[in-house]
Structures are given as C-alpha cells and as structure tokens.
Design a protein around this motif. Structure first.
Motif, mmCIF file in Angstrom:
data_model
loop_
_atom_site.group_PDB
_atom_site.id
_atom_site.type_symbol
_atom_site.label_atom_id
_atom_site.label_comp_id
_atom_site.label_asym_id
_atom_site.label_seq_id
_atom_site.Cartn_x
_atom_site.Cartn_y
_atom_site.Cartn_z
ATOM 1 N N HIS A 358 0.824 -1.283 -0.017
ATOM 2 C CA HIS A 358 -0.099 0.153 -0.116
ATOM 3 C C HIS A 358 0.790 1.289 0.330
ATOM 4 C CE1 HIS A 358 -2.913 -2.880 1.187
ATOM 5 N NE2 HIS A 358 -3.871 -2.198 1.403
ATOM 6 N N ASP A 374 -3.927 0.624 -2.042
ATOM 7 C CA ASP A 374 -3.756 -0.494 -2.519
ATOM 8 C C ASP A 374 -3.554 -0.535 -4.010
ATOM 9 O OD1 ASP A 374 -3.035 -3.221 -2.773
ATOM 10 O OD2 ASP A 374 -5.346 -4.066 -2.731
ATOM 11 N N GLN A 377 -2.567 -4.755 -4.716
ATOM 12 C CA GLN A 377 -3.542 -5.713 -4.812
ATOM 13 C C GLN A 377 -4.066 -6.973 -4.651
ATOM 14 O OE1 GLN A 377 -5.137 -3.487 -8.514
ATOM 15 N NE2 GLN A 377 -6.336 -2.328 -7.220
ATOM 16 N N ARG A 378 -3.081 -6.808 -4.065
ATOM 17 C CA ARG A 378 -3.364 -8.511 -3.919
ATOM 18 C C ARG A 378 -2.885 -9.465 -2.277
ATOM 19 N NH1 ARG A 378 1.716 -9.526 -8.185
ATOM 20 N NH2 ARG A 378 0.646 -10.143 -9.689
ATOM 21 N N GLN A 379 -3.951 -10.029 -2.178
ATOM 22 C CA GLN A 379 -4.307 -10.597 -0.826
ATOM 23 C C GLN A 379 -2.167 -10.784 -0.154
ATOM 24 O OE1 GLN A 379 -6.673 -11.245 0.458
ATOM 25 N NE2 GLN A 379 -5.513 -11.168 3.134
ATOM 26 N N LEU A 386 8.629 -15.407 3.625
ATOM 27 C CA LEU A 386 7.489 -15.150 2.503
ATOM 28 C C LEU A 386 7.938 -14.017 1.870
ATOM 29 C CD1 LEU A 386 3.632 -16.176 2.397
ATOM 30 C CD2 LEU A 386 6.086 -16.832 1.326
ATOM 31 N N ARG A 409 8.826 -8.350 -7.150
ATOM 32 C CA ARG A 409 9.273 -9.149 -6.167
ATOM 33 C C ARG A 409 10.085 -9.635 -6.816
ATOM 34 N NH1 ARG A 409 7.116 -14.877 -4.936
ATOM 35 N NH2 ARG A 409 7.218 -15.020 -6.938
ATOM 36 N N GLU A 411 13.079 -12.206 -6.510
ATOM 37 C CA GLU A 411 12.621 -13.648 -6.564
ATOM 38 C C GLU A 411 14.429 -13.958 -7.397
ATOM 39 O OE1 GLU A 411 10.142 -17.616 -6.908
ATOM 40 O OE2 GLU A 411 9.695 -15.697 -5.723
ATOM 41 N N ASP A 414 13.109 -16.067 -11.468
ATOM 42 C CA ASP A 414 11.950 -14.190 -11.934
ATOM 43 C C ASP A 414 11.192 -13.655 -11.168
ATOM 44 O OD1 ASP A 414 8.876 -16.125 -12.241
ATOM 45 O OD2 ASP A 414 10.042 -17.154 -11.094
ATOM 46 N N GLU A 416 9.328 -10.337 -10.719
ATOM 47 C CA GLU A 416 8.437 -9.925 -10.821
ATOM 48 C C GLU A 416 8.439 -8.240 -11.259
ATOM 49 O OE1 GLU A 416 5.469 -13.289 -9.240
ATOM 50 O OE2 GLU A 416 4.305 -11.321 -9.747
ATOM 51 N N GLN A 418 6.715 -4.287 -12.276
ATOM 52 C CA GLN A 418 4.930 -3.866 -12.461
ATOM 53 C C GLN A 418 5.351 -2.553 -12.375
ATOM 54 O OE1 GLN A 418 1.360 -5.848 -11.386
ATOM 55 N NE2 GLN A 418 1.626 -6.889 -13.129
ATOM 56 N N ARG A 436 -1.504 -0.682 -16.529
ATOM 57 C CA ARG A 436 -0.467 -1.623 -16.781
ATOM 58 C C ARG A 436 0.498 -2.123 -16.995
ATOM 59 N NH1 ARG A 436 -3.749 -6.388 -13.758
ATOM 60 N NH2 ARG A 436 -3.022 -7.308 -16.253
ATOM 61 N N ASN A 438 3.496 -5.064 -17.712
ATOM 62 C CA ASN A 438 4.563 -5.767 -17.291
ATOM 63 C C ASN A 438 6.095 -6.147 -17.594
ATOM 64 O OD1 ASN A 438 1.977 -7.087 -15.114
ATOM 65 N ND2 ASN A 438 1.718 -8.561 -17.130
ATOM 66 N N ASP A 482 -9.102 2.639 -30.642
ATOM 67 C CA ASP A 482 -10.442 1.618 -30.341
ATOM 68 C C ASP A 482 -11.817 2.542 -29.621
ATOM 69 O OD1 ASP A 482 -12.406 -0.438 -30.571
ATOM 70 O OD2 ASP A 482 -11.316 -1.829 -29.237
#
Lengths: 833, 519
Positions: A358, A374, A377-379, A386, A409, A411, A414, A416, A418, A436, A438, A482
């Motif tokens: 957050h 937030d 937006q993930r739990q 972790l 994240r 790791e 890989d 991550e 964003q 967003r 990636n 579009d």
C-alpha cells in the motif's frame, strides 16, 4: 512575541515514533494511553485523535500503568531511569521518582499500597535482569529519589510481556527461554517449571509471552512455535497440569485474558486475533486480516473494548464481540521505505510505503493517515520468510493528476516487475488504475520521474524510468484509437536509450522540461527531451553517481551530482564545465521546489549533518552538524501553505517550505525555528479535549454559558472581575458544603438565586423582580442567629455571579440591599420552637 | 480491517488479428468446395440475374455452374485452343468469350452453338465484354488493339491501336454506354469513348496491368499490376488516389463486393485481400493453396469463387444466418416479483437501508482464503477452467508459488492427477504468457515425482511429451535468435551513420570533463 534573533533551529520529532514500548492502557473514561518513543500519548477512543502528548522522559518509555489508587493518574517508566506520575487529563507531571538504573518494564498493582514493580538490569552482569519492587516515597516535591529497592525475582527477561501478576497480586509469574517461575508473595514460595527445549521446523518452544487469569489460579503462556499452554495447579511443585491450545503457526506475540477470565485473546505474526472460549481448543473465534503482526493486546478494565498494537505502529480498537471498531494510525512503519519521501501535490501529504503493498498518504498537520492506496492489489500473507510483491518507486506528476508506481517481487529465477499508472478521478476523489505494464525493464528499476512543464497540454507528460538493465525508457501517453475501449488514453514506451551498456541509476528533468539528465554509473548524460539526442556527458571519476538534481529558478543552468566516493559536483550546462566541487559524503540531495536552495544530508563519522546551499555559490548557506545520531535516508521539502515570517537571513531557506526527514528507525523529523513552548501547547489541542467530550444537555448549557462569559471577559477586559472570581470560589464551596439543615429553606433561596440570574439580562425588569422578592421575603421568617450566617453566605453566593459580567456586579448591589432588609427582619419567632 | 482480495487473473492483450465486424463477416463462409478444371482458370463471371450461375473459363472450355452444383450444368467447348474471358451480358442471356485463335464468340445460354463469331483479330483475344447498352462488345488482344464490335451486324465499329503491348484486361462503364477502359502490358490503362477517334485518357500504372475495374459510379478506377493495386480518380483527370502494396507477388484479379464497400484483390502470392473502399486498409485476408488467377463474388456476397493456376476452382458458400432463438426458455419468476417494491417512493421520515453488496468468491478463492492450497489447485484443474480459461489456472499456481505452498500443493497426487497436471503443463508451457510460471511448476513436478518415474506408463509418457514440447520450443527459440542476429547485421548497416555521429558527441563530452578536472 518577539523571537530572539539568534534562536537556533531545533530538530523536532513530528511523527512515526515507535509505539512498541509497552502495552497500551485504557483509562476509566475511555482514553487510550500509549508509550510512543520518549513520550506518552493520549488518544481519544471515540474520535481517534491524539489529544495529548506528554513529554519529559529523556529516554524511550518502557512502561505505562494507571495508578491503581487514583484512576486519573498514570505511572510511566523510561530507560532514563525515572518513573513519572502524571495527571493525564491535564498533562501535568506530578512527580518524578528517580530510580537510577534503566527501567525496562513497569507494573503497578492495587494490592501493593505504595510500591511499583520494575525490571532493571542486574548490576555487574550483562543481559541479566531482575524484577524489583520500588517504594515510592510520599515525600513532598516534584523530584524524589526512590532508592528503596527490594528484589522480587531474579533472572527474568527484559520485555514487559515476560512477566505477569496473578489474581489480586498474590503471585508473580515470569518466563525466560524454556523456564517458567512463579513466586507467591504470601507464602514466599518460588516454583520453577520448564518445558523441554524442542526445536522443530516451525521454531522452538521457548516462552514468548505470559498472561494471568484475573480470578483463578491459572496462567497462559505463549510459545515461539505457536502453541499456547494453560497452566493450573502450579502451587504444587510436582502436580501441576497444563493443557495446550494450538492454532498459530508462528510465534504467539501476546496474550490477554478477558476481564471475567472466560476467554483468552491471542495474537501473532499472522495478524489474526484469536478468541479462545473457556480455554478449550475447539471453541474459538477469529478476527483476521488486521493488517500487520500484533505486538501487544490490552483490555479495557470494563471489558467493553480491547486494543491491539501492531508492529507497524498502528492501534486497532476492537469491540467486545470481536468486531473491528476503529483504527488509530499515524505514520505507518513499513519494513523498508523504498519509495522515498514524496509529497502529493494535491493534498500536500507525505507519501511513502505503508502497509505492505500500500501507499500511505500521511497528513503532517494532524499526524494522521489520510488514506492508504492499495497498489499491489493482492492478498498479503503474514508469514515470515515469504517474498511478496512490494512497492518500490512512486512518482507524481506536477499537479498530482497522474501517479506512477513500480512494484516488484524479488526472486532468484523470475523477478516480477510491474509499472502502474494511476489517474486521479475527480468524481470518486481517488486514484484509478489506468495502465499496467508487466516487466517494463528486465531488471530492477532504479529511478523514475515525470516531466510536465505545461499542465494544459497533456501531451507534454512524459515518464522516464531507469533500470539496472542498462537502459532508460521513456513512456508517453497515447490516445486509444479503439472507440470501444473504456479509457481514452494509455501509456506506452516511446524511446529506449542507453549509454555504453552502463547501468542507469538516476534520472531527473530540468525545470522547464527541455533536458533530461540520466546517470549511468560514473557518467552523467544529458539528453534533449524532444529529439532524445545525447547532448553532453559529465563525469567525476572514479565515483559512481549517487544523486542528481537540476538547479531551479535563477540557478537552472546548473546540474548537481553527488558521487559515492564523497564528492558533490556542480556542472554548468552552458559552458559544459565543472563549476565547483566539494568533498562531502552526500546521502540525500533534495532540491526545494519553490526556491533555488538544495539540501544535502551527509553522513560522516556516525552523525548526520545538513548542508543547505545554492548551486551558484559553493559556500553553503546553512550548516547543521549533528542533526541526529541515526543515518538519514530520506528527506523531502514540503511547501508551506503560506510563507512563514523568519527573522534571520540564515533561515530564509525555510520560508517557503519545510524540510522533513526520515531516519533509519522511521522517525519523522523536521527543523523548526519556533521555540519549545510554542510548539508544545498548540491551542487546538486544548480545544480538542473539550470537543471530544460527549454532548449532553448540560454541557450545551454550560458551553453557552462559558462562551458568553469569555466573550464578556474579552469585551470588558476587566481584570478585577477575574481576580474576584478566584477569591470567591472558596465561598461558593463553603455554601455548597454547609449542612443543609442550617440553610434557610430552598424555596427561600431559590428565587433569589434565580432572580439574580434573570437580572443579568435586563436591568430594569430585574429590579422589579427584586422588589417582588422583597415582598415575599418579608413574609418568611427565620432564626436570627442562623440567619446572619446565611446572609453572609448569600452575600458570598452572589459574588460568583459577578463573573457573569459587569451587569451582574451592579445588580448584586440591589440584591445586597434586599438582603440587608432580610437581615433586619425579625426571626425571633423561631426561637419559640 | 481489509477484506480478502481475490486472486488477480492477468488479462493479456490479444495478439494477432483483432476481431472486427469485417472478420466476422468474411469468416462466415462454409468450408470450400474444390472443383478440378482442365487448365488454369482465367476468368469467372457471375450471371447478374438469379439463380446466379457462373461461367468459368479454363483451358478450351467454358463451364456454367449452378449455385450449389459441383458439376457444370452447361459447357461450351467449341474452341480449338484456349478460351478467354467468358462474360455475361447484363440481362444474363448472352455470353461472350475471346479465344487464343483470335475469334470472339457470342453464345446464347440456352443454345450450344455460337450466335455470332467476330473474326478479325489475328492474335489471341484476352479480354472481351459488353458495353452497358447491351448491343456492343469491346475486346482487347495480343495484337495491341482495342476494338468495338456491333452485335446485330457482327462487324467491327472501331479499332484503337494505341497500346504498345498486349492488352490483357478491360472493363466497361456502367453509367455511360460509350465508355470502356483497357489495361495493357505497356504499363498503361486507357480510357476510350466510342464517340471519339482516340483514347480520352491514359493512366500510367507503372507495371504491366493485369486487371482493371471501374466503380459502379464510374468515378473511380482501380488498376492492378505488379504488386500494386492503384486507385485513380477518373473525374479528376486520372489522378492517383491511393496506391496499395499489400501483396508480395503480382496481383492478378480485382473484384468489388455487392455493396461496393469492399474491394477484393487476388494475387499469385495465394492471398485474397479485402480492402475497405473508404479507408483503403486491409480489413480481411483469405489464404489459398496455390496462386490465384481469377476471383468473383456473387451478388449479395453469397459465394466466393476463386480460380487457381493449377486448375482448381475454389467455391465458398456463405453460412445460413444463425437463428438466435432460445428454444428451451427457462421458467422465470413472474413479473410481479420483479416490480415488487420497485415503485415505492421513500417518504421523508423513512430510513433508507441499502442492501449490502455481497461479494461472491470463486471456489478457488474460497479455498485460498482458508489456506487450502491443494484443494485450490484441484479446483482450478477442473475441466471447464483448465480448458477454457487456462489463465485462471496459471494465476492460481502463481499465487500458490507466491505463498510458498506450491510444492506442497503439487505433491501427494495419484497417477490420474499427475497425468492431468502434466498434460496441462506440457500443453501450455510453450505459451509465452504462461511460460515463467509453468516452467517453475514443471520443475517442481519433476523434482517431486522423480522417485516414482518408471512406475507408471502413463506418467512416463507425459514426462516424455513434456520433454518433447520443451525441446521443440528451444529449437524454435534458437532459430529465432539466428534470424534476429541476421536482422541485426542488416540494421547495423543502416544505423552506422548516426552511430558514428553519437560517438563523436560522446568523445567530445568526455574530453571536456577531463579538461575541467585538470583545471
């Protein structure tokens, strides 16, 4: 009030102090008292506001306890070796007891008349502590020595969670590692128990906290492997029993019994509050997702409320039926402030990492969190070890319309990554996700900045990100062709630039947005922001560039860079030459958005120093050595709402904006020119107390009355009225304390009193009323001896009415006259009885 | 206190062609019918009147096919050598065709023998057609001439010898009975007016012209030749409107759809492209087996017929319109239940209590909320989710990996479940959007089930399939990298100049700073 010209700048703490010193305490009238750094803070449970900050300790506060014999008083202990007794309603220190050695925990019990228990380090030995009782002498004076110590328990642990007192102070239980010891005061008996030290994957079974049942002989202990043991029968050395409750998968951080002792509350790293009914394993209730690990649990004395203190300095107040009620949050402490300190141009709030994933918007004026956005937006799973996605970079566009965030994240295989772009939605008054992206870069993003020189044209908005994958990327807004798309614009990559395959570390736009400076390890490159051509390069070998910024306003032709080998360099962009350089190990380089000044915070020989300079002259305008002992990682200039008047030229740089900085321990500090008193008693705080009182008809009446009074006071400015009022107050007391049987009947006194009140409104009518009273009073008769007393009283009685204003003062004369008449009356007939 | 946040399923932008109205329209054809002709099909023409038969000119024959017949309903075969360009008259009663030997023959569709034979040209006549007054025929041939013939008398009216190479295509104006155009291998298109002695307009196409077309309004002219399709404004004196280069081989045929909104072009590169006539962008593309020589659309776009060089006629019929009728209508609650309470207007003293919005969690979310990793994984391996929304399966796998429970969720499965898992992984691991996650999953599965390899034939086979899939993908990637390397060398030659320019600048900057340092 004229401030002395040479008043030094003071470093002021303004938020983010750790609340972890001790358990919070509910006062009887539902205030919440917390240890917060060196202070004790008082919050209103109803409004979540900070009502009072009680300062005076010279070290962190380690214990807060209500005085068991006077619920309006509070004991606090600190590492500075003192126990202070406070009147917390007025925020006044009543007494200071100096113990001498560091105090690590404080316990106050009703059954011990004049002593409190503290944990102190054992003299001569490191890391061993003892529980001692301190006799609090009743000697007069503010500062009292309390040297009368008697050791209760030896070999205890330092944290306040490791010791608990049993029902009505009959015994004390303490845990350390795998040992539990219980000491009975009456029997003077010490029982020791221990659990076998087992090391499993999820941790060992060392004790981590202890709580005692309020009415029974029962102790609950929490363990590092997540088990809770409930001990009974521990008055016997051998026949003791315990049962195990197991739900937590990680360390049990704190335990608390409900007031009746029917249920047990436990909390831990999972940030779930568990309510165990009847100490049985099968009946339990949960309050999940409290946001961050629970550090302390405390219950209100009436059992209606419970509060949890979290590791991120948040206080959650929970109803007795395990419903979330309120949350008191100041500056949320996050594990690592990766985003830096950013100022939201819209709200002027400080923006930084909050809860995991957050973004918190922290209001500097009210020391409260405005809101939390937030981003991920993930739990979030509260589990040690972790690796979860967190926010690393934040940037606002100049007007706060766009917000760019980077989350990653880490790791091994890989990572991550964003990049998210948020648009401020005027309707909902919040940020809305627009794009967003990636994997915007193949490696970590090191810096990010917006360019927007002209807000009217949205096209000019450009975002630049630099990455460790040796490139910087330029992102622009594109219109969506579009027609079915929900949004009209989205962001896409426009240009990718690199320089000799060096890692890009920092980026910065010049004030007019025409130039972009990107640092690639040792080299600083300057690019044209229209054609994306490389214009020129600078370097100051062998140091790698750590920070860069452009000068502003009159100094916009300069580019400042700080290298990690301790040089601060200023290049002239017109001549492409080095203007000056200074030997300074700069950690933070922060330009003031409203002036030419640049603040640099350096770290040298275990102290941080602040240098404020203008790029056009190498000599700093202001130097503050020894800003604080901790390393300062982040700083930000926050624009003031209105320019402050500052007397000395030396502090002129503080006129338009205020400098805030965040230390390693996440305490927010600022520099202030005001003296201590000015800052400590802001009138708004005083008013806050009154406003926070519940509204009753009486308080409404009283409030009106007081307001009137204060108005009249100020209008007339008559000091003597006030002085009289002070003299008269004991007289009122006397009236009130006089036994009722010696007073004349209420029906006699009441009209006079009431009339006097009525008179205050209108002169003429009041006199008429007074005459009527005279008539009536002639009819009533009383004993003359007693009557004299009474009249005197009444004379005094009238005087407090004088404080209503001058009018009442005058009118009291007519009353006196009338009363004199009463005195003249014959009450002799009463003697006949 | 926060509520549970459901798993975020990443939405990926769909790659490849976008689904538009056009793609839906042009995809609405059935699987093609293939008819083998005797030689390359050089012309297909639809009868303008229903039942819309079409004449196919191939080799020395002209076949007339019915709408759905796969056998010719009529054949004209009185040609000694190849026949060319059999074309219907506007009323659908007459058919004219050129031939290799130079004669032009006019057939009545009910008869067999030609009604007229126009002899004159000495060389092959490749293009013939009716003018819109129905009584005249234009022709063009290998003798470079464009001629006009009178049907009633059977004589040549006029002959224009203006082209300097073979005339291979032509078209008559529908609005003016005197105007026709011919295209030639001399790179020009000429517009003739029967009332004039010479051509009225000459358009330089730039390549040998293979096909020409006039818009129904007569204002626009389309010419195809080489790889280009060019559109000219006739009314502006032959100004080039747009030049389309969407084929990579010679464009051989052009055709308009019935509404005139779309232009179709067929090419030797085996593609038929459909252009919008407003934006001149390709809106759809058909792929065929071999090079295309001729192309025709029936009225109302019911049928697309394409003739190829190998003599195959490819006929596509439009699918019948799908009737959207819900046959089994669910019994729904009565109307009263819907309107119940809707019309109630709250009074001033009423308290309005809004109904709390209930968030329904998906099954896997419920299981993840209660930390049941294995069951959550089971839930997303159910057939509907696994087959139709693999992104959900992968998202849950990623979430489990984030929580560090993926290994335990994957472990402890029986043969059937492992088979299922491995099938999913082997199938999806090569999709770029899933690769990062599924590689981890595959890695874990091999790690966990290594000890049991060899115990089950099914599982072993799945492992081999996985290996094969990954091996293939690696080969592809290597090839792609090779191509990339080749392209890099090509691009390097282009950017050489600018690179050197940058180099100079950089060195300048560096020397300057060095100087300042020494100062």
């Amino acid at each position: 009030m004229v401030a002395p010209a040479a008043a030094a700048l003071r470093v002021v703490r303004c938020g983010g102090s750790s609340l972890h010193g001790a358990r919070a305490v509910f006062s009887a009238d539902s205030y919440l008292l917390c240890a917060s750094g060196d202070f004790v803070k008082m919050y209103s449970v109803a409004t979540e506001e900070t009502l009072r900050v009680m300062g005076g300790h010279a070290g962190p506060v380690t214990g807060v306890q209500l005085n068991p014999h006077n619920h309006m008083q509070l004991y606090s202990s600190s590492l500075d070796g003192t126990i202070k007794l406070w009147d917390f309603m007025d925020g006044i220190p009543i007494k200071t007891f100096t113990v001498g050695s560091k105090l690590l925990a404080l316990y106050a019990l009703a059954s011990f008349e004049d002593s409190v228990f503290v944990v102190i380090p054992k003299s001569g030995e490191r890391d061993t502590f003892q529980l001692v009782s301190v006799k609090l002498t009743k000697a007069a004076g503010q500062d009292v020595e309390a040297k009368e110590l008697s050791v209760v328990l030896d070999g205890v642990d330092a944290s306040p969670k490791y010791i608990a007192f049993g029902r009505e102070g009959e015994y004390v239980a303490s845990v350390k590692e795998v040992n539990l010891q219980v000491y009975f005061f009456k029997q003077k008996q010490l029982n020791r128990f221990s659990v076998s030290a087992v090391k499993t994957k999820s941790g060992n079974n060392q004790f981590t906290c202890i709580a005692c049942h309020p009415t029974e002989d029962c102790i609950a202990t929490g363990h590092a492997d997540g088990k809770i043991r409930v001990w009974r029968n521990f008055c016997h050395k051998k026949e003791y029993t315990y049962s195990t409750l197991h739900w937590h998968h990680d360390t049990v951080m704190d335990l608390a019994f409900s007031v009746e002792g029917t249920s047990l509350l436990s909390g831990g790293v999972e940030s779930v509050l568990v309510l165990w009914h009847n100490e049985s394993d099968c009946q339990k209730d949960f309050l999940p997702r409290l946001g961050s690990p629970i550090e302390y649990i405390s219950m209100a004395s009436d059992g209606t409320l419970c509060c949890t203190l979290h590791t991120d300095n948040r206080i959650t107040i929970i109803n007795s039926n395990l419903r979330f009620a309120k949350s008191i949050q100041g500056l949320i402490k996050s594990a690592d402030v990766k985003t830096g300190l950013v100022v939201d141009p819209r709200t002027k709030a400080l923006v930084l990492n909050g809860e995991p994933g957050h973004l918190q918007f922290y209001c500097l004026q009210s020391d409260q969190q405005l809101f939390s956005l937030d981003i991920v937006q993930r739990q979030y799973i509260h589990q040690a070890g972790l690796n979860q996605a967190d926010l690393v970079k934040v940037a606002f566009s100049a007007q706060g319309k766009w917000l760019a965030t980077v989350e990653e994240r880490e790791e091994v295989t890989d990572p991550e990554l964003q990049l998210k772009l948020w648009f401020y939605d005027e309707e909902t008054q919040s940020f809305k996700l627009n794009t967003r992206i990636n994997m915007p870069h193949e490696d970590h993003i090191t810096d990010m900045c917006f360019r927007d020189m002209d807000e009217l044209e949205d096209d000019s908005l450009i975002l630049v990100t630099t990455g460790r994958d040796c490139v910087f990327k330029v992102w622009v807004m594109v219109e969506d062709t579009d027609p079915e798309a929900q949004q009209s614009v989205s962001w896409s990559c426009d240009f990718v630039g690199s320089y000799h395959n060096y890692q890009a570390t920092n980026c910065c736009f010049s004030e007019d947005g025409s130039l972009l400076a990107v640092s690639f390890e040792e080299t600083l490159t300057v690019w044209d922001s229209v054609t994306w051509d490389l214009k020129c390069t600078f370097c100051h070998p062998p140091g790698k560039i750590r920070n860069i910024c452009f000068g502003r306003l009159t100094c916009s032709k300069y580019l400042i860079g700080a290298t990690d080998d301790g040089f601060l360099c200023c290049w002239n962009l017109l001549s492409c030459a080095l203007e000056w350089s200074a030997h300074l190990n700069v950690l933070v380089l922060q330009p003031d958005p409203l002036s030419e000044h640049i603040a640099a915070v350096s770290w040298l020989s275990k102290e941080s120093s602040l240098f404020v300079f203008k790029p056009n002259e190498p000599r700093p305008i202001y130097i503050q050595r020894n800003l604080c002992r901790e390393k300062i990682q982040l700083a930000a200039f926050v624009p003031r709402d209105e320019p402050e008047t500052i007397g000395t030229e030396k502090y002129l740089w503080l006129r338009r904006s205020q400098l805030f900085f965040l230390t390693d321990t996440q305490e927010l500090m600022t520099l202030s020119t005001k003296s201590l008193q000015e800052r400590l008693t802001p009138s708004s705080k005083q008013l806050a107390v009154e406003e926070s009182l519940p509204v009753t008809p009486f308080s409404l009446l009283l409030g009106k009355h007081r307001r009137q009074q204060s108005q009249e006071d100020t209008d007339l400015g008559k000091l003597f009225v006030r002085s009289k009022c002070e003299q008269d107050s004991p007289a009122v007391k006397e009236l009130l304390h006089t036994p009722a049987h010696v007073l004349p009947s209420a029906s006699f006194l009441c009209p006079i009193f009431i009339n006097s009140l009525l008179i205050s409104k209108e002169n003429k009518r009041a006199e008429e009323v007074a005459d009527e009273v005279e008539m009536e009073s002639e009819k009533t008769e009383d004993d003359s001896d007693e009557e004299r007393d009474v009249t005197e009283m009444e004379q005094e009685d009238t005087s407090p009415l004088e404080l209503l204003g001058e009018t009442t003062c005058k009118l009291s004369k007519s009353q006196e006259k009338e009363l004199r008449k009463i005195r003249k009356m014959d009450y002799s007939w009463i003697s006949a009885f | 206190m926060a509520t549970y946040k459901p798993v975020v399923v990443q939405a990926f932008p769909k790659l490849g062609e976008k689904i538009t109205q056009d793609t839906l329209y042009w995809r609405g054809y059935k699987t093609p019918v293939q008819i083998k002709e005797f030689g390359a099909v050089n012309k297909i023409d639809f009868s303008p009147v229903s039942p819309y038969n079409y004449a196919v000119t191939a080799s020395s024959r002209i076949h007339i096919y019915g709408r759905y017949s796969q056998e010719p309903i009529k054949t004209f075969s009185r040609f000694k050598d190849a026949a060319y360009c059999a074309t219907y008259r506007d009323d659908g009663n007459l058919l004219v065709a050129g031939s290799e030997e130079g004669s032009i023959r006019l057939f009545d569709l009910s008869g067999r023998a030609p009604l007229r034979q126009f002899d004159g040209p000495t060389k092959a006549v490749h293009v013939v057609g009716f003018l819109s007054d129905k009584y005249r025929i234009f022709s063009g041939g290998d003798d470079y001439s464009s001629s006009l013939w009178d049907i009633p008398s059977g004589t040549e009216i006029i002959s224009y010898n203006e082209h300097t190479d073979y005339v291979r295509c032509g078209c008559a104006s529908k609005v003016n009975a005197d105007v026709f155009i011919t295209g030639s291998y001399d790179h020009t298109v000429k517009l003739f007016d029967a009332r004039m002695k010479s051509s009225v307009m000459t358009i330089e196409h730039g390549q040998p012209v293979e096909s020409v077309l006039l818009f129904p309004s007569g204002g626009l002219l389309v010419s195809a030749g080489g790889r280009y399709v060019k559109v000219w404004d006739v009314l502006k004196g032959g100004q080039l409107l747009v030049s389309l280069k969407n084929h990579h081989k010679t464009v051989t045929c052009l055709c308009l759809n019935s509404s005139g909104q779309r232009l179709l072009s067929g090419s030797l590169d085996r593609h038929v492209k459909v252009y919008s006539t407003t934006s001149y962008k390709v809106v759809h593309s058909f792929n065929y087996a071999t090079s295309i020589l001729s192309l025709a659309l029936s009225p109302e776009d019911e049928t697309i017929v394409v003739g190829m060089t190998n003599g195959v006629l490819n006929v596509k019929h439009r699918k019948p319109e799908e009737r959207k009728e819900n046959s089994q209508k669910k019994r729904q609650p009565a109307y009263r239940t819907y309107v119940k309470g809707r019309t109630y207007m709250p009074k001033q003293e009423d308290f309005c209590v809004s109904k709390p919005v209930k968030h329904v969690l998906r099954k896997y979310d419920k299981l993840l909320k209660s930390f049941q990793s294995s069951k959550a994984l089971d839930a997303v391996l159910e057939p509907p989710i696994r087959l139709y929304t693999p992104e959900v399966t992968v998202a849950v796998m990623q979430e489990l990996h984030r929580r560090g429970t993926l290994r335990s969720a994957l472990a402890g499965r029986d043969e059937k479940q492992i088979n299922l898992l491995l099938t999913f992984v082997a199938r999806r691991v090569i999709e770029p959007r899933f690769t990062p996650v599924l590689v981890t999953v595959a890695d874990m599965i091999t790690d966990i089930y290594q000890p049991v390899v060899g115990q089950s034939a099914i599982v072993d086979r799945q492992f081999l399939r996985l290996q094969e899939a990954i091996g293939k993908e690696i080969d592809y990637q290597e090839e792609l990298l090779e191509v990339l390397g080749m392209m890099d060398t090509l691009f390097a030659t282009f950017t050489k100049k600018t690179a050197t320019y940058l180099e100079e600048k950089k060195s300048n900057g560096l020397t300057e700073t060095v100087e300042t340092n020494t100062n």
